[in-house]
Write a protein that holds these residues in place. Structure first.
Motif, PDB file in Angstrom:
ATOM      1  N   ASP A  29       0.821  -1.214   0.000  1.00 45.30           N
ATOM      2  CA  ASP A  29       0.000   0.000   0.000  1.00 45.30           C
ATOM      3  C   ASP A  29       0.852   1.261   0.000  1.00 45.30           C
ATOM      4  O   ASP A  29       0.433   2.305  -0.514  1.00 45.30           O
ATOM      5  N   MET A  30       2.063   1.172   0.562  1.00 43.48           N
ATOM      6  CA  MET A  30       2.952   2.336   0.625  1.00 43.48           C
ATOM      7  C   MET A  30       3.838   2.446  -0.615  1.00 43.48           C
ATOM      8  O   MET A  30       4.657   3.352  -0.719  1.00 43.48           O
ATOM      9  N   GLY A  31       3.710   1.506  -1.563  1.00 40.48           N
ATOM     10  CA  GLY A  31       4.422   1.598  -2.832  1.00 40.48           C
ATOM     11  C   GLY A  31       5.840   1.089  -2.826  1.00 40.48           C
ATOM     12  O   GLY A  31       6.617   1.415  -3.720  1.00 40.48           O
ATOM     13  N   ASP A  32       6.211   0.276  -1.828  1.00 37.00           N
ATOM     14  CA  ASP A  32       7.576  -0.258  -1.775  1.00 37.00           C
ATOM     15  C   ASP A  32       7.531  -1.743  -2.127  1.00 37.00           C
ATOM     16  O   ASP A  32       7.501  -2.615  -1.260  1.00 37.00           O
ATOM     17  N   ALA A  33       7.508  -2.046  -3.443  1.00 37.19           N
ATOM     18  CA  ALA A  33       7.384  -3.432  -3.900  1.00 37.19           C
ATOM     19  C   ALA A  33       8.544  -4.324  -3.463  1.00 37.19           C
ATOM     20  O   ALA A  33       8.322  -5.468  -3.067  1.00 37.19           O
ATOM     21  N   PRO A  34       9.810  -3.885  -3.522  1.00 33.84           N
ATOM     22  CA  PRO A  34      10.903  -4.774  -3.118  1.00 33.84           C
ATOM     23  C   PRO A  34      10.806  -5.204  -1.655  1.00 33.84           C
ATOM     24  O   PRO A  34      10.990  -6.366  -1.323  1.00 33.84           O
ATOM     25  N   LEU A  35      10.477  -4.244  -0.780  1.00 34.53           N
ATOM     26  CA  LEU A  35      10.372  -4.571   0.637  1.00 34.53           C
ATOM     27  C   LEU A  35       9.154  -5.453   0.901  1.00 34.53           C
ATOM     28  O   LEU A  35       9.206  -6.357   1.747  1.00 34.53           O
ATOM     29  N   ALA A  36       8.058  -5.195   0.167  1.00 34.79           N
ATOM     30  CA  ALA A  36       6.877  -6.044   0.316  1.00 34.79           C
ATOM     31  C   ALA A  36       7.194  -7.483  -0.081  1.00 34.79           C
ATOM     32  O   ALA A  36       6.805  -8.435   0.611  1.00 34.79           O
ATOM     33  N   LEU A  37       7.915  -7.646  -1.174  1.00 35.93           N
ATOM     34  CA  LEU A  37       8.264  -8.983  -1.636  1.00 35.93           C
ATOM     35  C   LEU A  37       9.155  -9.694  -0.619  1.00 35.93           C
ATOM     36  O   LEU A  37       8.969 -10.879  -0.340  1.00 35.93           O
ATOM     37  N   ARG A  38      10.105  -8.956  -0.046  1.00 34.61           N
ATOM     38  CA  ARG A  38      10.973  -9.571   0.961  1.00 34.61           C
ATOM     39  C   ARG A  38      10.160 -10.016   2.175  1.00 34.61           C
ATOM     40  O   ARG A  38      10.417 -11.086   2.751  1.00 34.61           O
ATOM     41  N   CYS A  39       9.175  -9.214   2.577  1.00 33.24           N
ATOM     42  CA  CYS A  39       8.325  -9.592   3.710  1.00 33.24           C
ATOM     43  C   CYS A  39       7.497 -10.836   3.378  1.00 33.24           C
ATOM     44  O   CYS A  39       7.308 -11.703   4.238  1.00 33.24           O
ATOM     45  N   TYR A  40       7.002 -10.934   2.138  1.00 34.80           N
ATOM     46  CA  TYR A  40       6.242 -12.125   1.747  1.00 34.80           C
ATOM     47  C   TYR A  40       7.122 -13.374   1.809  1.00 34.80           C
ATOM     48  O   TYR A  40       6.685 -14.438   2.276  1.00 34.80           O
ATOM     49  N   LEU A  41       8.353 -13.246   1.346  1.00 38.25           N
ATOM     50  CA  LEU A  41       9.265 -14.396   1.382  1.00 38.25           C
ATOM     51  C   LEU A  41       9.610 -14.757   2.825  1.00 38.25           C
ATOM     52  O   LEU A  41       9.710 -15.939   3.176  1.00 38.25           O
ATOM     53  N   ASP A  42       9.800 -13.728   3.671  1.00 32.09           N
ATOM     54  CA  ASP A  42      10.046 -13.984   5.097  1.00 32.09           C
ATOM     55  C   ASP A  42       8.850 -14.700   5.721  1.00 32.09           C
ATOM     56  O   ASP A  42       9.012 -15.619   6.532  1.00 32.09           O
ATOM     57  N   ALA A  43       7.650 -14.258   5.350  1.00 33.59           N
ATOM     58  CA  ALA A  43       6.435 -14.874   5.884  1.00 33.59           C
ATOM     59  C   ALA A  43       6.343 -16.347   5.487  1.00 33.59           C
ATOM     60  O   ALA A  43       6.006 -17.213   6.306  1.00 33.59           O
ATOM     61  N   ALA A  44       6.672 -16.641   4.227  1.00 38.51           N
ATOM     62  CA  ALA A  44       6.625 -18.030   3.763  1.00 38.51           C
ATOM     63  C   ALA A  44       7.635 -18.895   4.508  1.00 38.51           C
ATOM     64  O   ALA A  44       7.366 -20.060   4.814  1.00 38.51           O
ATOM     65  N   GLU A  45       8.803 -18.321   4.817  1.00 39.42           N
ATOM     66  CA  GLU A  45       9.823 -19.067   5.559  1.00 39.42           C
ATOM     67  C   GLU A  45       9.402 -19.338   6.998  1.00 39.42           C
ATOM     68  O   GLU A  45       9.883 -20.286   7.620  1.00 39.42           O
ATOM     69  N   CYS A  46       8.517 -18.502   7.543  1.00 41.88           N
ATOM     70  CA  CYS A  46       8.061 -18.699   8.932  1.00 41.88           C
ATOM     71  C   CYS A  46       7.152 -19.922   9.067  1.00 41.88           C
ATOM     72  O   CYS A  46       7.031 -20.484  10.153  1.00 41.88           O
ATOM     73  N   ALA A  47       6.493 -20.290   7.974  1.00 35.89           N
ATOM     74  CA  ALA A  47       5.544 -21.408   8.041  1.00 35.89           C
ATOM     75  C   ALA A  47       6.266 -22.726   8.305  1.00 35.89           C
ATOM     76  O   ALA A  47       7.327 -22.986   7.748  1.00 35.89           O
ATOM     77  N   ASP A  48       5.671 -23.534   9.156  1.00 33.12           N
ATOM     78  CA  ASP A  48       6.210 -24.870   9.436  1.00 33.12           C
ATOM     79  C   ASP A  48       5.289 -25.887   8.755  1.00 33.12           C
ATOM     80  O   ASP A  48       4.255 -26.284   9.304  1.00 33.12           O
ATOM     81  N   THR A  49       5.664 -26.309   7.570  1.00 34.38           N
ATOM     82  CA  THR A  49       4.800 -27.186   6.778  1.00 34.38           C
ATOM     83  C   THR A  49       4.803 -28.628   7.283  1.00 34.38           C
ATOM     84  O   THR A  49       4.059 -29.456   6.760  1.00 34.38           O
ATOM     85  N   THR A  50       5.628 -28.915   8.283  1.00 35.08           N
ATOM     86  CA  THR A  50       5.642 -30.269   8.849  1.00 35.08           C
ATOM     87  C   THR A  50       4.586 -30.441   9.937  1.00 35.08           C
ATOM     88  O   THR A  50       4.308 -31.559  10.356  1.00 35.08           O
ATOM     89  N   MET A  51       4.014 -29.328  10.404  1.00 32.80           N
ATOM     90  CA  MET A  51       3.038 -29.393  11.496  1.00 32.80           C
ATOM     91  C   MET A  51       1.633 -29.576  10.940  1.00 32.80           C
ATOM     92  O   MET A  51       1.300 -29.085   9.851  1.00 32.80           O
ATOM     93  N   ASN A  52       0.796 -30.261  11.713  1.00 27.12           N
ATOM     94  CA  ASN A  52      -0.570 -30.534  11.288  1.00 27.12           C
ATOM     95  C   ASN A  52      -1.425 -29.279  11.226  1.00 27.12           C
ATOM     96  O   ASN A  52      -2.392 -29.213  10.461  1.00 27.12           O
ATOM     97  N   ASP A  53      -1.081 -28.268  12.052  1.00 31.63           N
ATOM     98  CA  ASP A  53      -1.900 -27.059  12.088  1.00 31.63           C
ATOM     99  C   ASP A  53      -1.351 -25.960  11.188  1.00 31.63           C
ATOM    100  O   ASP A  53      -1.721 -24.791  11.325  1.00 31.63           O
TER     101      ASP A  53
END
Length: 540
Positions: A108-132
């Motif tokens: 929303d603030m127009g900073d696409a590179p930083l937004a993309l980095r946050c999305y990638l960080d968010a994906a790395e936070c997920a633990d896909t081995t857990m049932n929840d």
């Protein structure tokens, strides 16, 4: 004891329903986000009385609800606090959500590179081995990242994320979300001009939406495919899709601005089958429902075609003039939009800028003398670096000019000897040692050296004399790097590979190809059209 415990009892009685409200809001988040937001807003008056963990949970849920209700974020301050808190205290799902919301703020603030980095960080936070594991949220993150790449004119990168989103949506059992990911792939393949992929995905997505009773989504998925059918003159396939549209979304097409562009397809179809009066109705409906520049460009062009078919010269002139004026404005708008995207992609990183400013203020407050010394030292080092940078750049420019002179001398010599009229031997050139070496460099994402590019130019002159002679046309006045670009396109390198080899950005390559298309062939069709012309230049 009663006096001491009385405030505690009152607090428990007053806010004892906080946990229940938070659970209720979380359960409504996906199905009724507006109701969830209303519940969370009702807690604002006593939010400061909540425990730290409940306060952060309330803030996180409230931001989620605001995001789902299309709130535009103007600041990242709360999102930064939540990301930092949940990095130390939260579950993997909470950390993923906090970083995702931070990315939404930067979008929303127009900073696409930083937004993309946050999305990638968010994906790395997920633990896909857990049932929840929250697979649905992870799918949305992949979709958002892919959309960012698509908006930055990087369709191949966007497709990679849309593919992941499609599979993850099926993993969490959300078929509609999976179909949404497939539908976005249609736009990416359209950008790549892959009509076969567009057609196959459209048929699959449309059929499944229709089976699920999602007729509006099914209708919307036909837009790109319908455009291709009309462009190719395939009236049977176009009629089948148009009949579906008029059966299910006729009223939306007539009244809703979101469907204004569909009137253009319907109008062009009526022109294709010779129904000019009906076509005129659809084009005028576009002007009535939507005042955007792009819509007016399509409408005026359609009306110009209508009156050309009818033989009304005054109206043809009127709408041709209107089309030219609006098209010029549209091009200026699109150019500004592209510049905004480029600035967004390569602009200054807001987060790092704020961190440096804050650090500067702390240094000034703590020790002015130390700051002054550091500033002077930084100024000296910057000047020193600038000196070496300029000297290195000037040396490179000088070497490049020397190479250009040598190459031009060699070209003149070959032309004097009559080599320019020889036939091109593209197969031999593609199998040459220098081309093989440069292909290996491209495969490893390594840039080619100045010497290697010069060797490539010499080999092209040897194996492709007619092609080089055509490029050396004095009317073109091509520069050295432009000739290299043409050679790499001729031998089959992709734009992304050329960008790596020439140490440029993909957008630089796209802009350069579009500019050369206009310069050499006087065509405004863009970069892809230029590739075809270069490949076919002097082809036997």
């Amino acid at each position: 004891m009663l006096v001491v415990l009385m405030p505690t009892f009152m607090t428990c009685t007053r806010h004892g329903g906080s946990e229940r409200k938070l659970v209720r809001a979380a359960s409504l988040m996906d199905s009724r986000p507006d109701s969830a937001l209303a519940i969370l807003d009702s807690m604002e008056s006593y939010s400061k009385d909540l425990s730290r963990s409940d306060l952060r949970r309330w803030q996180l849920l409230r931001l989620m609800a605001q995001n789902k209700c299309d709130t535009v974020f103007r600041s990242d301050s709360l999102q930064l606090i939540l990301a930092d808190y949940y990095d130390h205290h939260g579950t993997p799902n909470e950390r993923m959500t906090a970083h995702y919301l931070l990315g939404r703020a930067y979008v929303d603030m127009g900073d696409a590179p930083l937004a993309l980095r946050c999305y990638l960080d968010a994906a790395e936070c997920a633990d896909t081995t857990m049932n929840d594991c929250d697979w649905r949220q992870l799918t949305i993150i992949q979709l958002q990242a892919g959309t960012l790449f698509y908006r930055q004119y990087l369709p191949n990168e966007a497709l990679a994320f849309f593919d992941k989103a499609e599979q993850m949506a099926l993993r969490c059992g959300d078929e509609l979300l999976s179909l949404n990911a497939s539908e976005r792939k249609i736009l990416a393949y359209h950008e790549l001009s892959d009509k076969a992929k567009v057609d196959s995905i459209t048929n699959r997505v449309h059929h499944r939406y229709d089976e699920l009773g999602e007729t509006e989504k099914a209708s919307r998925s036909l837009a790109t495919s319908l455009y291709y059918h009309i462009e190719a003159g395939n009236t049977a396939a176009a009629k089948k899709q148009i009949d579906y549209l008029l059966t299910h979304v006729r009223e939306k097409i007539r009244t809703s601005p979101e469907w204004a562009s569909m009137n253009g397809c319907l109008g062009n179809y009526r022109l294709l089958i010779g129904e000019t009066d009906s076509a005129e109705t659809y084009f005028r409906m576009m002007l009535k429902n939507d005042d955007r520049l792009q819509i007016r460009v399509l409408a005026y062009h359609g009306l110009m075609d209508v009156y050309q078919r009818k033989g009304v010269s005054d109206s043809v002139f009127k709408y041709a003039n209107a089309y030219c004026q609006v098209n010029d404005s549209s091009n200026i708008f699109n150019y500004a939009s592209q510049l905004e995207n480029v600035n967004s992609l390569y602009g200054y990183n807001q987060k790092e800028k704020r961190a440096r400013e804050a650090e500067m203020e702390r240094d000034i407050t703590k020790n002015y003398n130390l700051f002054l010394t550091a500033g002077l030292l930084a100024l000296f080092l910057s000047g020193l670096c600038g000196y070496f940078f300029l000297r290195n750049r000037n040396n490179k420019l000088l070497n490049r000019k020397i190479q250009e002179i040598e190459l031009l001398q060699g070209t003149i010599k070959r032309m004097e000897e009559g080599d320019g009229s020889a036939n091109d031997r593209l197969d031999e050139f593609e199998d040459s040692d220098i081309v093989r070496r440069i292909r290996k460099k491209a495969a490893k994402s390594e840039s080619a050296g100045v010497a290697e590019l010069g060797e490539l130019r010499d080999a092209a002159a040897k194996h492709l004399p007619a092609f080089i002679k055509a490029l050396d046309n004095t009317d073109y006045e091509l520069q050295y790097h432009e000739i290299l670009l043409c050679i790499l396109i001729k031998v089959g390198f992709r734009p992304s590979e050329i960008a790596v080899l020439m140490n440029l950005t993909p957008q630089n390559i796209t802009n350069l190809r579009a500019r050369l298309n206009k310069k050499m062939f006087h065509a405004d069709k863009g970069a892809k059209d230029f590739n075809e012309k270069i490949i076919n230049l002097t082809s036997s």
